[in-house]
Structures are given as structure tokens and as C-alpha cells.
Scaffold this motif. Structure first.
Motif, mmCIF file in Angstrom:
data_model
loop_
_atom_site.group_PDB
_atom_site.id
_atom_site.type_symbol
_atom_site.label_atom_id
_atom_site.label_comp_id
_atom_site.label_asym_id
_atom_site.label_seq_id
_atom_site.Cartn_x
_atom_site.Cartn_y
_atom_site.Cartn_z
ATOM 1 N N LEU A 70 0.859 -1.178 0.000
ATOM 2 C CA LEU A 70 0.000 0.000 0.000
ATOM 3 C C LEU A 70 0.896 1.230 0.000
ATOM 4 N N LEU A 74 -6.629 -3.544 6.494
ATOM 5 C CA LEU A 74 -5.201 -3.496 6.180
ATOM 6 C C LEU A 74 -4.514 -4.849 6.332
ATOM 7 N N TYR A 134 -1.952 -6.409 3.537
ATOM 8 C CA TYR A 134 -0.757 -5.716 3.067
ATOM 9 C C TYR A 134 0.486 -6.227 3.788
ATOM 10 N N ILE A 136 3.757 -0.956 3.860
ATOM 11 C CA ILE A 136 3.145 0.336 3.548
ATOM 12 C C ILE A 136 4.258 1.346 3.313
ATOM 13 N N LEU A 191 -1.738 3.635 10.699
ATOM 14 C CA LEU A 191 -1.565 2.587 9.691
ATOM 15 C C LEU A 191 -0.635 1.483 10.179
ATOM 16 N N GLY A 194 -2.178 -2.007 10.602
ATOM 17 C CA GLY A 194 -1.721 -2.854 9.503
ATOM 18 C C GLY A 194 -0.845 -4.008 9.939
ATOM 19 N N VAL A 248 5.852 0.289 8.124
ATOM 20 C CA VAL A 248 5.556 1.523 7.390
ATOM 21 C C VAL A 248 6.868 2.266 7.208
ATOM 22 N N ARG A 291 -3.834 7.100 -2.182
ATOM 23 C CA ARG A 291 -3.412 5.706 -1.999
ATOM 24 C C ARG A 291 -3.324 4.988 -3.338
#
Length: 233
Positions: free
Chosen positions: A4, A23, A26, A29, A43, A47, A51, A191
Motif C-alpha cells: 500500500l 489493512l 498488506y 506500507i 496505519l 496494519g 511503514v 493511496r
């Protein structure tokens, strides 16, 4: 592997109207900048995957209020599940401020990474805030792209360059995906979902971010925190 990519505008479906499980599919990210620190912290918490982010030109408060639980890859080369990922945030300098660079300064940043790129055998994904010159950039000085990024693509031929900065919702007449040689240049504004083939990676390294250049140090006054402590649901 499912990635993502986010940039510039917080996605309401992934934040304000988030529902459990959105999420979960994924593996990674990537943020291309100009997003609230709390959004990235949200996130990474929901997630349950890494990230990685670069700075946008409006991310001037990150040094006071960083995205907790996330890793900055500005001027860094990392590997995740065998994919080599390079971070180069910021935009063209158009007025005094942080995370803005001249062409000369951007070339200097890339030059400092040449040995790491050589040692890694190249790069698969380049994460930037601004686009390369002539590849989805704008007409005004604030949104001009970098010629240095275009030269980077010509030299290393990554599979993808992901960027933001040029907001697609603001009537910009640019394509989201532009081909350039062997590279897909993608504007991930708000996104974008990217699915890439699995790369060779030792089993014990799967799911881990491997720093091929030095990992940035925490600020002296910063202490690791739980991202959940600062989120408003």
C-alpha cells in the motif's frame, strides 16, 4: 507481495471510517510524504506491517511529532522481503523551508548513495515525494520535478518510482502511471495498491526491514513510544 503506497491526502476509508481487517492483506506500507504523523502511526498499528516513509515538503513537524512505530528511509537504502527500496523525499526548492532541494543538492544526495546501490546490485523501488522532471510533474515552480531523479532511473532502471506531491484531485491533468524505460512512474496521491512478485530472500529475513545503509538514530530527546498512546479513534 502486496504494498500500500500513500501520499498527500489521508484516506478516510483507512482512517476516519476504518473497519477492522482493511489493512490485513498488506505486507508493506510506503509513504511518499505530506501526511499527518498520527495517520502513519495509525496505519502501522492497524496494519501490523512495516511503514516506511520519506518527508514531503509539508512534513516540517515530524522532528517534534514523528510517526511512531514507522521508519524514515530518506537518503537510505533498505531491503524488505528481497526488494531493494531507496528513499529520497522532498521537493524542488521554491521558497525557504525544510525538505526542499535544488537540483545540485538532489544530485549530491544521490551521489552519496552510489556505493550502497553498487553493493546492493541496484534498486527495485524508489520512494520519493516529488516526481522526476517531465514525468507527471507540474507547470509551476513548486511542482517541477527533478532532473536528477530522471537520471537515476536511466542509470539504475528500478521497477517502480513512487511519488506524490502532485495532487490528482486538484484537477492536475496527469496520468497516474507513466512508463519510462523499464520503470513505472506512479503517482500514489491518497493511496495506490501495488502487487509485486516475491523476490529471493532468506527465510529468517522475511518480514524484516534490512538496512543496507545506516539506520537513522532517534533524536536525543526522543523515547520509543507505543503508537496506540497517541491515537484518537
Amino acid at each position: 507481495m502486496k504494498i500500500l503506497a500513500v501520499s498527500d491526502e489521508e484516506c478516510a476509508a483507512l482512517w476516519d471510517y476504518y473497519t477492522p481487517g482493511k489493512l490485513k492483506d498488506y505486507d508493506l506500507i510506503l509513504s511518499c510524504g505530506d501526511l499527518k504523523a498520527d495517520y502513519l502511526s495509525f496505519l502501522v498499528t492497524m496494519g501490523r506491517c512495516p511503514v516506511l516513509y520519506v518527508h514531503g515538503n509539508h512534513d516540517t513537524g515530524y522532528h517534534r511529532n514523528p510517526p511512531l512505530g514507522c521508519d524514515c528511509i530518506d537518503d537510505r537504502l533498505v531491503s524488505f522481503n528481497g526488494l531493494r527500496i531507496l528513499g529520497l523525499g522532498g521537493c524542488r526548492r521554491y521558497h525557504p523551508g525544510e525538505h526542499q532541494y535544488t537540483e545540485k543538492e538532489m544530485r549530491r544526495r544521490i551521489r552519496k548513495l552510489r556505493f550502497a546501490l553498487w553493493r546492493a546490485g541496484g534498486v527495485d523501488i524508489v520512494v520519493t515525494h516529488a516526481p522526476p522532471q517531465g514525468l507527471g510533474d507540474g507547470d509551476d515552480p513548486a511542482h517541477w520535478g527533478f532532473e536528477a531523479l530522471r537520471e537515476l532511473l536511466e542509470k539504475y532502471h528500478p521497477q517502480y518510482l513512487l511519488h506524490g506531491h502532485v495532487h490528482l484531485r486538484y484537477g492536475q491533468k496527469v496520468d497516474r502511471v507513466l512508463p519510462f524505460g523499464e520503470t513505472s512512474v506512479i503517482n500514489v496521491s491518497e493511496r495506490y495498491v501495488l502487487e509485486v512478485p516475491e523476490a529471493p530472500c532468506p527465510l529468517q529475513m522475511r518480514g524484516q526491514v534490512v538496512w543496507l545503509t545506516g539506520k537513522p538514530k532517534l533524536r536525543d530527546d526522543a523515547e520509543p513510544q507505543n503508537p496506540m498512546d497517541r491515537l484518537n479513534f
